[in-house]
Design a protein around this motif. Structure first.
Motif, mmCIF file in Angstrom:
data_model
loop_
_atom_site.group_PDB
_atom_site.id
_atom_site.type_symbol
_atom_site.label_atom_id
_atom_site.label_comp_id
_atom_site.label_asym_id
_atom_site.label_seq_id
_atom_site.Cartn_x
_atom_site.Cartn_y
_atom_site.Cartn_z
ATOM 1 N N GLN A 1 19.143 -25.116 -43.277
ATOM 2 C CA GLN A 1 19.883 -25.594 -42.116
ATOM 3 C C GLN A 1 21.309 -25.977 -42.488
ATOM 4 O OE1 GLN A 1 16.546 -28.418 -41.257
ATOM 5 N NE2 GLN A 1 16.964 -27.877 -39.132
ATOM 6 N N SER B 1 24.146 -23.367 -42.337
ATOM 7 C CA SER B 1 24.729 -23.006 -41.048
ATOM 8 C C SER B 1 25.758 -24.013 -40.552
ATOM 9 C CB SER B 1 23.615 -22.869 -39.996
ATOM 10 O OG SER B 1 22.963 -24.125 -39.789
ATOM 11 N N ASP C 1 30.992 -21.959 -42.311
ATOM 12 C CA ASP C 1 31.131 -20.749 -43.122
ATOM 13 C C ASP C 1 31.723 -21.115 -44.483
ATOM 14 O OD1 ASP C 1 30.200 -19.214 -41.039
ATOM 15 O OD2 ASP C 1 32.211 -18.860 -40.221
#
Length: 323
Positions: free
Chosen positions: A246, A249, A252
């Motif tokens: 998780q 995400s 970037d």
């Protein structure tokens, strides 16, 4: 003891004029804050810019070879830096930058001696520079040498060392740190903001522990920030389900494998630093046994009782005679 090292360090006599410090020589350097309060309204764009600057900074500060320092010597210097940070209640970022300057200097510059007073002088100079960058009030150079400093240096020698550090670091004192990302990552875990204060505070404690270990030098600040926030979330049952997958995400540029390995190192370090519970020791109870009565004890007890009765009887008779 006071040392005069002007004769020992020829390159401490830098060619720079001290007026350069107060000139506009560093105007082209990007300024970074330890929090997101100074970032533009578009936080996502701001984080992307930080990650890009972080990658560029990593290229500049990744020399192919550098001077190796004994791990125990470095650990002793870092321990002293953290003691002074706690003594004066400096910000965590001040201690982090101090160690950052210390490591980067040794990457690029050769010291004639990697223990003793040269390392102590370097530690004091780096701490002084970091404090001037982040603290509103900075102690004098003499007062900065507390908490068991093995050597006490004159102010002029520390200033010369400061100039040498500035020259070696190419005057790049603003460094992207893990603290830049903490508020952003904490809101990713808790969008309500209820526990973000705890998460960032706990993560800062863990980050200060990571500077003691050389194994964390290979990780970028964003990676350390993500790993420490994840570790802080483990202390809250509501967020124990947050995983490294998780975290990837969140923005970037975070690589799952790097965050995972860093997170595992952080967990191991936190577990090792956690005070071990002492085993409970039950108090020893002294059990008293009732002594057995032998025949001799019984006979002596009987004779004593009989003797007592006789004395009582005689006393009564004597009292009657008196009457």
């Amino acid at each position: 003891m006071s040392l005069s090292c002007s004769d020992c360090f020829s390159d401490l006599l830098c060619g720079e004029d001290s007026n350069i410090i107060f000139s506009g020589g560093g105007d082209d350097l990007t300024e970074y804050s330890s929090d997101l309060e100074s970032c533009p309204p578009d936080v996502e764009e701001s984080i992307a810019e930080l990650l890009e600057e972080e990658r560029e900074f990593a290229k500049i500060n990744s020399p192919s070879s550098h001077q190796q320092i004994d791990v125990s010597v470095r650990a002793e210097s870092v321990a002293w830096i953290l003691k002074v940070q706690r003594y004066y209640c400096f910000q965590p970022l001040t201690a982090y930058l101090t160690v950052n300057y210390f490591d980067r200097f040794l990457y690029y510059h050769h010291l004639p001696k990697l223990n003793g007073w040269p390392i102590q002088l370097l530690s004091v100079a780096c701490l002084s520079l970091a404090a001037k960058m982040e603290e509103p009030l900075v102690p004098s150079l003499l007062d900065l040498q507390v908490e068991g400093a093995k050597f006490i240096f004159e102010s002029r020698n520390i200033q010369r060392m400061e100039l040498l550090v500035l020259r070696v670091l190419d005057w790049r004192l603003r460094s992207i740190s893990p603290f830049c990302y903490l508020s952003y990552f904490a809101l990713k875990i808790d969008p309500t903001g209820t526990y973000t204060g705890f998460l960032t505070s706990r993560a800062k404690e863990i980050i200060l522990s990571t500077v003691k270990e050389t194994s964390f030098l290979k990780y970028r600040p964003s990676c350390i920030a993500a790993a420490t926030i994840l570790c802080a979330a483990n202390d809250l049952p509501n967020f124990s389900f947050i995983t490294v997958q998780q975290a990837e995400s969140w923005c970037d540029g975070l690589l799952k494998d790097n965050v995972l390995s860093c997170y595992q190192l952080v967990q191991q370090m936190v577990t090792n630093n956690r005070p071990k519970k002492q085993p409970k020791v039950l108090p020893q109870l002294r059990v008293m046994t009732r002594p057995s009565i032998t025949s001799s004890d019984s006979s002596s007890s009987s004779s004593s009782s009989l003797s007592y009765k006789r004395r009582k009887l005689n006393n009564n008779l004597w009292a009657d005679d008196v009457k």
